[in-house]
Scaffold this motif. Structure first.
Motif: not given
Length: 461
Positions: A244, A218, A194-195, A169, A242
């Motif tokens: 982040l 990803d 992930e992310s 993230g 997104k």
């Protein structure tokens, strides 16, 4: 000439032109005047005089010329990270060190030592490594130059891991990205995470980029071809979408580019509003808007505060001689110890003594790490200084090589301390450390910063 190629002989290159002429012609468009019998005239292009164009086709050419000004991207905001706006405070051009008398030079050195008194000048060593680079570090196919770069990248990743910045993230923004090698290794380190997003900021076009090596679906890589001075991270579409937390990274981010990157992260990104008409938060509130981890709202959507999050900063410093008072983030610190733009100008010039010694240099200066294949710092980042410009004639008989090197290091630490104080005032816990041996890189200091929990706003009870 080669078959199907232009018949013009280029004297400078001692070969024929390699352009392809139109069917039935012996010369290309650039050299067509050599066989033209009419009155058509070729003139230098006003956008780029390195090539020519038919005068009667000038307007048509200007609409498609590769040198025409391109539309600005949405994240381009003129001088958003430039810093100093007061023209009266911008120093005039200073005389070179070689023009100073012995008394004036000694007075500068005394001011430097007085301002440095009480500062933490002996940095701790934090030379780390990371598992992601072990295979490459043990690969005998890598030469000495590649090995040095790998050791630096491994230590940067090790320091990032120690600060808990390698996690899911996150959006990693690499300033002065060049080929993008640092982001590449961060991506390898986060193989099963992930992310993750990467923004590679580089104002120049770069050859042999490693972006294409990333096959993971990803992880997202995007290049921003823009000067850091004009980069508004809030307006980058991928961050708007997104939202982040951001980690700012850089390997050998030269001079003023470091100051621009710091201001881009902790001022324009942390406080710049999402709306065009909303006023930015006052300076003293910036620290209050920094958080350690993202917080999800009840609707499982990131809050506005998440969008303003800077999770950490890890930048390998270099080229203090390329710093600029206009962009420098530590101006308030300099003023607090009785120094100003004049002293800053000379200290930034003297900082090159830490790496150049007393010798004359001929290597070309660089604004960023242009090539991972360069052999060492001397070829990548060393300042081009003549013996006269560096003031070595004035210094002969006054300072030894070791004394000169010590003063250069003192100038670097003073400039860096201004950056540390700036980050602390903005609500960050900042530090300097040696992240690699001087034999690997003469520029071996790493600047790190993470939000300081003690400066976060008190929770509502």
């Amino acid at each position: 000439p080669e078959p199907g190629r232009c018949a013009h002989f280029v004297l400078r290159k001692k070969r024929f032109c390699r352009m392809i002429p139109a069917p039935g012609k012996r010369f290309c468009g650039e050299h067509g005047q050599e066989e033209e019998q009419n009155d058509r005239k070729r003139i230098p292009c006003p956008l780029d005089p390195k090539h020519t164009v038919y005068e009667d086709q000038l307007q048509k050419h200007l609409k498609k010329c590769n040198s025409r000004e391109k539309p600005k991207p949405v994240y381009f905001v003129q001088d958003i990270n430039a810093g100093l706006k007061d023209v009266a405070e911008i120093p005039e051009k200073q005389v070179p060190l070689s023009s100073l008398s012995i008394e004036e030079l000694q007075n500068l050195i005394n001011k430097l030592k007085k301002a440095s008194n009480g500062l933490e000048l002996h940095l701790k060593e934090q030379i780390l490594s990371h598992q992601a680079l072990q295979e490459a570090l043990n690969d005998p196919k890598n030469g000495e130059s590649a090995f040095k770069h790998l050791k630096q990248q491994a230590s940067i990743l090790g320091n990032m891991e120690k600060l808990h910045l390698l996690g899911p993230g996150r959006c990693f923004v690499e300033f002065g990205a060049g080929r993008g090698k640092l982001s590449h290794w961060v991506d390898i380190a986060l193989e099963n995470v992930e992310s993750v997003q990467f923004l590679l900021v580089e104002r120049a076009t770069t050859r042999f980029k490693v972006d294409g090596k990333h096959k993971r679906r990803d992880s997202i890589f995007e290049r921003l071809q823009v000067d850091i001075q004009h980069l508004c991270l809030n307006k980058v579409p991928i961050l708007e979408k997104k939202r982040l937390p951001v980690v700012g990274i850089g390997k050998h981010l030269c001079g003023a580019a470091t100051d621009l990157a710091l201001r881009c992260l902790v001022e324009s990104y942390t406080t710049c509003c999402d709306g065009e008409d909303e006023e930015p938060a006052p300076k003293h509130c910036r620290a209050d808007q920094t958080q350690v981890a993202p917080h999800k709202s009840a609707g499982n959507e990131s809050t506005t505060e998440d969008h303003k999050l800077v999770a950490g900063i890890v930048i390998a410093l270099c080229c203090h001689h390329k710093c600029d008072w206009t962009h420098y983030v530590g101006r308030e610190f300099f003023k607090s110890v009785g120094l100003g733009p004049v002293e800053f100008h000379y200290f930034q010039r003297m900082s090159s003594w830490a790496t150049c010694g007393m010798r004359e240099t001929t290597s070309k200066a660089s604004t960023s790490e242009e090539s991972e294949d360069q052999t060492n710092y001397t070829e990548e980042h060393e300042q081009t200084l003549s013996r006269t410009e560096s003031g070595s004639d004035t210094l002969q008989g006054i300072l030894s090589v070791e004394e000169r090197k010590e003063i250069g290091c003192l100038c670097k630490r003073l400039i860096d301390h201004g950056r540390i104080e700036y980050l602390q005032q903005q609500g960050y816990k900042a530090a300097l450390q040696y992240y690699t041996e001087s034999a690997v890189s003469l520029e071996n200091v790493l600047l790190t910063a993470v939000p300081n929990p003690s400066l976060l706003p008190e929770p509502n009870i």
